[in-house]
Write an enzyme that holds these catalytic residues in place. Structure first.
Site, PDB file in Angstrom:
ATOM      1  N   MET A 291       0.834  -1.208   0.000  1.00 44.89           N
ATOM      2  CA  MET A 291       0.000   0.000   0.000  1.00 44.89           C
ATOM      3  C   MET A 291       0.866   1.254   0.000  1.00 44.89           C
ATOM      4  O   MET A 291       0.552   2.232  -0.671  1.00 44.89           O
ATOM      5  CB  MET A 291      -0.891   0.039   1.244  1.00 44.89           C
ATOM      6  N   ARG A 295       0.592   3.920  -2.921  1.00 48.36           N
ATOM      7  CA  ARG A 295       0.111   5.290  -2.697  1.00 48.36           C
ATOM      8  C   ARG A 295       0.976   6.288  -3.462  1.00 48.36           C
ATOM      9  O   ARG A 295       0.468   7.257  -4.022  1.00 48.36           O
ATOM     10  CB  ARG A 295       0.104   5.610  -1.199  1.00 48.36           C
ATOM     11  N   TYR A 432      -9.220   5.525  -4.139  1.00 50.60           N
ATOM     12  CA  TYR A 432      -8.636   4.211  -3.788  1.00 50.60           C
ATOM     13  C   TYR A 432      -7.245   4.351  -3.169  1.00 50.60           C
ATOM     14  O   TYR A 432      -6.691   5.433  -3.122  1.00 50.60           O
ATOM     15  CB  TYR A 432      -8.689   3.214  -4.945  1.00 50.60           C
ATOM     16  N   GLU A 433      -6.752   3.231  -2.663  1.00 48.02           N
ATOM     17  CA  GLU A 433      -5.503   3.205  -1.879  1.00 48.02           C
ATOM     18  C   GLU A 433      -5.568   4.149  -0.683  1.00 48.02           C
ATOM     19  O   GLU A 433      -4.586   4.804  -0.329  1.00 48.02           O
ATOM     20  CB  GLU A 433      -4.283   3.559  -2.750  1.00 48.02           C
ATOM     21  N   GLY A 434      -6.734   4.210  -0.046  1.00 46.21           N
ATOM     22  CA  GLY A 434      -6.934   5.126   1.078  1.00 46.21           C
ATOM     23  C   GLY A 434      -7.396   6.460   0.536  1.00 46.21           C
ATOM     24  O   GLY A 434      -6.651   7.126  -0.199  1.00 46.21           O
TER      25      GLY A 434
END
Ligand SMILES: Cc1cc2nc3c(=O)[nH]c(=O)nc-3n(C[C@H](O)[C@H](O)[C@H](O)COP(=O)(O)OP(=O)(O)OC[C@H]3O[C@@H](n4cnc5c(N)ncnc54)[C@H](O)[C@@H]3O)c2cc1C
Length: 580
Positions: A291, A295, A432-434
């Protein structure tokens, strides 16, 4: 039409003249990694992407993906383009050579990625997720699992998918329900449903490798009870050939606002065979290995879309004739408001590029430096910069996409002209990805306090060391003011996190923007310094004008953002939103 070619001149300036990429040569394994070597690689990749992937951007958007009883057909030309891409070695640029990668620096791979992310962000997602899957398995699996999957993920012959999200578990991974029970032979039985899985099913490769978050029977509740499993579409025989089809299905694909060239799948695992990757209950740690890198890569997707918006708007504004400007010019670039918009786009894109590649250089140092102090410092920078790169570059992509539409006028709103696609394709990057809200909380809640608060201190010291340059007073002075404001606000946030976390959290998005703009101020100061040594008149003057624009028109925003952050919010939080 939207227009794009890889910004080769910009790459040379940022990587060589501003960031001194040749320092990578000090890292073991990268002794030959000078810009002269990189330039050829970047140019070759750029030509291929411009010729093969850029033409599929619009057709991929119009056709989208097609689901048929569990099979997914990608838009026309995608399967052939993907094959060409991995067969010519571009899919595994920074993967280790022992797993069929090219062993090149992460930074170089990201420059190539930026070009792909600009030219065809929908297509690029499969390669990005494959890299993430590769990294996660590399960091967590045992040798047998690595040997089974990494050689073909490492060169992109197989693709990867990351399976975290479930209907009730988006940001809150603690509520994941997918189960894994031991089969008794070392493998696991995976049962459960996942949604929103990018490239979960497609027709581009013979095998797909899923990295799945699930719970073992004895798992404690919450994120501490999650483990990670490798679940391939086809099981792999001992001799490496493909075996039986695994027990899972793509039950549907989503119909989305953008990135139509990427398939977003709902997956049902019905007794699928999985291999544990990493120790039981260490799943969240294993996922975060990938992740954190993803990011940064999503940030680069944003940067690519910013560049696409900028190039398209500038090309259009140079040609479109409407009325007569005050300076007598006939094309719309002569109208002050259009020029202000273009300069804003340029200041953000080029400044963010310095921030992004400075971060990837820190990733290379964090992974390869032999000196512990260098590695520690590089790790600090990566931790601090990751939420900035992810959130600022992706928010900017949506903003700049909208600005590009504005520059095109009504023509920007028309599909055939290809700029409204930038906004549609970019919005997902903020989610996405947080989500970007979560990135801002990561900055405020975790990064400001990490290692005794030394991350922001490193930043303030580094900026101040360069912000006392009388030759560049026009930017050095406002930058010094911005850093003072940011430091004051950092102290306020660190205290608020203890006293009233709602106050700290309420302002976190504004704070991330203030931090990023200050970073860009530092970037523009260094670009102005590097540009003043150049002979290339037009390029040099564009850089110096944009630096002045950023200093006068954008850097002052930091103070007002910081003032907004340092506010009590009790009244807002006590408002009864359910009663309204
Ligand atoms: C096109 C697409 C592709 C995707 N690809 C993948 C993939 O390949 N693999 C995968 O596993 N997932 C994937 N996702 C899922 C994606 O990562 C999630 O949508 C994302 O994590 C947000 O979860 P959510 O949609 O459930 O939103 P929620 O978690 O419900 O969030 C809703 C809102 O609440 C805010 N919020 C929630 N919790 C907090 C908190 N603790 N603090 C502050 N704010 C909070 C969020 O910022 C957001 O604004 C994809 C999604 C899409 C749309």
């Amino acid at each position: 039409m939207a227009s794009y070619t890889a910004p080769r001149r910009e790459f040379a300036f940022v990587l060589r003249d501003v960031l001194n990429i040749d320092r990578l040569q000090e890292l073991p394994g990268f002794e030959d990694a000078g810009y002269d070597t990189f330039e050829g690689v970047i140019d070759e990749a750029a030509k291929l992407i411009e010729e093969q992937l850029w033409p599929l951007r619009e057709s991929g958007d119009q056709q989208g993906c097609d689901w048929n009883h569990g099979d997914v057909k990608m838009p026309q030309g995608f399967a052939e383009a993907y094959r060409m891409f991995w067969e010519s070695g571009w899919a595994g640029l920074s993967n280790p050579a022992e797993y069929n990668g090219q062993g090149l620096p992460f930074t170089l791979a990201q420059v190539v990625n930026e070009v792909m992310y600009a030219a065809n962000v929908g297509f690029s997602l499969t390669t990005m997720l494959t890299n993430g899957c590769f990294e996660a398995i590399l960091a967590s699996a045992d040798d047998a699992v690595k040997d089974m999957f990494l050689p073909k993920l490492g060169n992109g012959e197989w693709t990867g998918a990351m399976c975290l999200t479930e209907p009730q578990a988006g940001t809150d991974l603690a509520s994941i329900r997918t189960k894994a029970t031991p089969n008794g032979d070392g493998t696991y039985n995976i049962e459960g449903g996942k949604i929103f899985i990018t490239s979960g099913e497609h027709d581009m490769t013979e095998n797909i490798v899923h990295f799945v978050l699930a719970r073992l029977p004895d798992a404690p509740p919450g994120v501490r009870g999650l483990s990670t499993f490798v679940v391939p579409k086809f099981l792999v025989n001992a001799d490496g050939t493909l075996g039986a089809r695994n027990q899972y299905k793509c039950v549907s694909i989503e119909h989305k606002m953008g990135i139509h060239g990427s398939c977003t799948c709902a997956m049902q695992f019905d007794g699928a065979t999985g291999y544990l990757s990493g120790a039981p209950h260490t799943g969240i740690r294993n996922m975060f290995v990938m992740m954190n890198l993803e990011r940064i890569m999503v940030g680069l997707q944003g940067l690519g879309q910013c560049e696409l918006a900028l190039q398209s708007a500038l090309a259009y504004a140079r040609e479109r004739k409407q009325g007569k400007a005050f300076n007598g010019g006939a094309t719309i670039i002569n109208h002050p408001d259009v020029r202000r918009t273009i300069l804003t786009m340029k200041a953000i894109t080029e400044g963010a590029r310095v921030m992004a590649y400075e971060t990837t250089l820190h990733v290379d140092a964090a992974h390869h430096a032999t000196d512990p102090a260098t590695r520690e410092a590089a790790n600090d920078w990566v931790e601090l910069n990751t939420p900035l790169v992810k959130a600022f570059c992706t928010d900017s992509a949506v903003d700049l996409g909208s600005m590009a539409i504005q520059v095109y006028g009504g023509h920007g709103f028309i599909r055939d002209n290809g700029v409204e696609q930038i906004v549609r394709d970019s919005k997902i990057l903020c989610l996405y990805e947080g989500t970007n809200g979560v990135q801002s909380m990561d900055l405020v809640r975790r990064k400001l306090g990490l290692n005794g608060g030394r991350l922001p201190k490193r930043f303030f010291a580094a900026v101040r060391a360069e912000a006392a340059d009388p030759a560049l007073d026009f930017i050095a002075r406002p930058l010094a003011t911005a850093v003072d404001e940011l430091e004051k606000t950092t102290t306020w946030l660190q205290q608020s996190m203890q006293d009233n976390p709602n106050d700290a959290a309420f302002g976190c998005v504004a704070f991330l923007r203030a931090f990023s703009l200050t970073y860009l101020g530092w970037a523009w100061l260094r670009m102005a310094r590097a540009a003043s040594k150049l002979d290339d008149g037009a390029f040099k003057s564009a850089k110096l004008v944009t630096a002045r624009f950023f200093a006068a028109q954008m850097l002052p925003e930091v103070a007002s953002l910081c003032a907004r952050v340092r506010q009590p919010t009790t009244e807002y939080m006590e408002w009864d939103a359910d009663a309204a």
